[in-house]
Design an enzyme around this catalytic site. Structure first.
Site, PDB file in Angstrom:
ATOM      1  N   PRO A  77      -7.447 -99.589 -36.488  1.00 19.22           N
ATOM      2  CA  PRO A  77      -5.962 -98.128 -35.932  1.00 19.22           C
ATOM      3  C   PRO A  77      -5.682 -98.696 -34.689  1.00 19.22           C
ATOM      4  CG  PRO A  77      -8.250 -97.472 -37.039  1.00 19.22           C
ATOM      5  CD  PRO A  77      -8.448 -99.148 -36.936  1.00 19.22           C
ATOM      6  N   CYS A  78      -4.183 -97.971 -34.180  1.00 21.96           N
ATOM      7  CA  CYS A  78      -3.929 -98.091 -32.900  1.00 21.96           C
ATOM      8  C   CYS A  78      -3.883 -96.662 -32.443  1.00 21.96           C
ATOM      9  CB  CYS A  78      -2.287 -98.380 -32.790  1.00 21.96           C
ATOM     10  SG  CYS A  78      -0.904 -97.167 -34.757  1.00 21.96           S
ATOM     11  N   GLN A  79      -3.993 -95.275 -33.245  1.00 18.57           N
ATOM     12  CA  GLN A  79      -3.826 -94.830 -32.725  1.00 18.57           C
ATOM     13  C   GLN A  79      -4.921 -93.972 -30.903  1.00 18.57           C
ATOM     14  OE1 GLN A  79      -4.671 -94.715 -35.624  1.00 18.57           O
ATOM     15  NE2 GLN A  79      -3.516 -93.632 -37.042  1.00 18.57           N
TER      16      GLN A  79
ATOM     17  N   PHE B 229      -4.793 -96.063 -28.885  1.00 15.97           N
ATOM     18  CA  PHE B 229      -4.073 -96.606 -27.891  1.00 15.97           C
ATOM     19  C   PHE B 229      -2.450 -95.919 -27.767  1.00 15.97           C
ATOM     20  CE2 PHE B 229      -7.551 -98.741 -29.325  1.00 15.97           C
ATOM     21  CZ  PHE B 229      -8.041 -99.134 -28.699  1.00 15.97           C
TER      22      PHE B 229
END
Length: 339
Positions: A84-86, A88
């Site tokens: 999950p990129c949220q 960053f």
């Protein structure tokens, strides 16, 4: 025609024995690229609608599960995923490892347990900048498991995707690896959705005068030279969940010949992400938009899969050879990541 080429190119062709384990698999954009390159896949995803889409369209199956450190995985020769990129993303709160959605401890744990021949993960470009210290920690930990690790920011538009989408790609190996070569030709929005983008299709959602006024103020404040509509003669800007599913000033939209602007449809968004037309998304419209916006463009995944396929069959180097060439060789036999 672009869509016809994608429809024929991105088809599962399972010809190889190696199994690819896809963590945080979403609807299967990454796995579709690997299956088109000949690999067998198995996915894990916590969102049921996305997992259903994966299993419906791919040769491999996707299990609905909430992953955690210590999870019991099937054996695989390659591990891939998009943690999950949220934590960053520049659009998020950028809490990094303090964010409960941080999936990197899980990904590293899977590599540690399975000891695959290769691994690959993708994430937002911002991880290389605002959170560079954390990226270095991740790479050191992975090198510490006995891998040479390559990291590079790739733009999907350089690999045949009609969209500017910069993503960090990290590949771990024990032989020799080279990222796919950039292509010179850029595919445009017109090539991808030119058959629909200037038409008021049934079910079209048009921007209201109030929305047009609000967007104009937003673009002026942002020093935007051209309205942020989709233009047929250039690639799209980055497709995200936010600018697909949300009625925001940044929404993805097309301008019709009569001056009206409408939001794009899920099928149009899917084409801009390089999904073939036969790929059927499950769930309601918002769920479909979220699956599309979260996905790795399958065509980019395909190019990466082909480059990894070349490296996969090269002779593996010994741990001593890896240690001698590893930038973090002092960490090779250590565990430095605090879970």
């Amino acid at each position: 025609m672009y869509a016809d080429e994608i429809n024929q190119l991105l088809v599962p062709r399972i010809t190889e024995c190696p199994r690819v384990l896809d963590l945080f698999a979403g609807c299967g954009g990454l796995s579709l690229g690997f299956e088109a390159a000949g690999f067998a896949t198995i996915g894990y995803e916590c969102v049921e609608a996305a997992a259903t889409t994966y299993s419906k369209n791919l040769a491999g199956s996707c299990h609905t599960a909430m992953l955690e450190v210590g999870f019991d995985y099937p054996q695989a020769e390659i591990v891939i995923g998009g943690p999950p990129c949220q934590p960053f993303s520049v659009r998020g709160n950028q809490m990094g490892m303090k964010d409960a959605r941080d999936g990197f401890p899980i990904f590293i744990d899977a590599v540690r347990k399975l000891q695959p021949r290769m691994f690959m993960f993708e994430n937002v470009r911002n991880l290389m900048f605002s959170h560079k210290w954390y990226l270095e920690l991740i790479l050191s930990e992975l090198r510490g498991l006995g891998y040479m690790v390559e990291a590079k920011c790739l733009n999907a538009v350089d690999y045949g995707v009609p969209q500017n989408r910069e993503r960090l790609i990290v590949v771990g190996h024990r032989s020799k690896y080279a990222f796919p070569v950039r292509e010179t030709r850029k595919v445009t929005v017109g090539e991808a959705i030119g058959d629909t983008m200037h038409v008021a299709l049934a079910g079209s959602r048009f921007l209201t005068p109030a929305q047009d006024e609000y967007i104009a103020k937003y673009e002026k404040a942002s020093c935007c030279i051209n309205p942020r509509d989709l233009y047929p003669d250039r690639p799209a800007r980055t497709i995200t969940c936010r600018n697909l599913a949300g009625a925001t000033s940044d929404m993805q939209r097309v301008r019709l010949p009569d001056g009206r602007r409408r939001r794009i449809f899920p099928r149009e968004a899917a084409r801009l992400q390089s999904f073939p037309d036969w790929f059927d998304f499950c769930g309601n419209e918002t769920q479909q938009f979220n699956q599309i916006g979260n996905a790795v463009p399958p065509l980019l995944a395909y190019k990466i899969a082909l480059s990894m396929k070349e490296a996969f069959y090269l002779p593996e180097r010994s741990l001593e050879e890896i240690s001698a060439q590893n930038p973090a060789r002092q960490l090779l036999f250590q565990n430095t990541y605090a879970y």
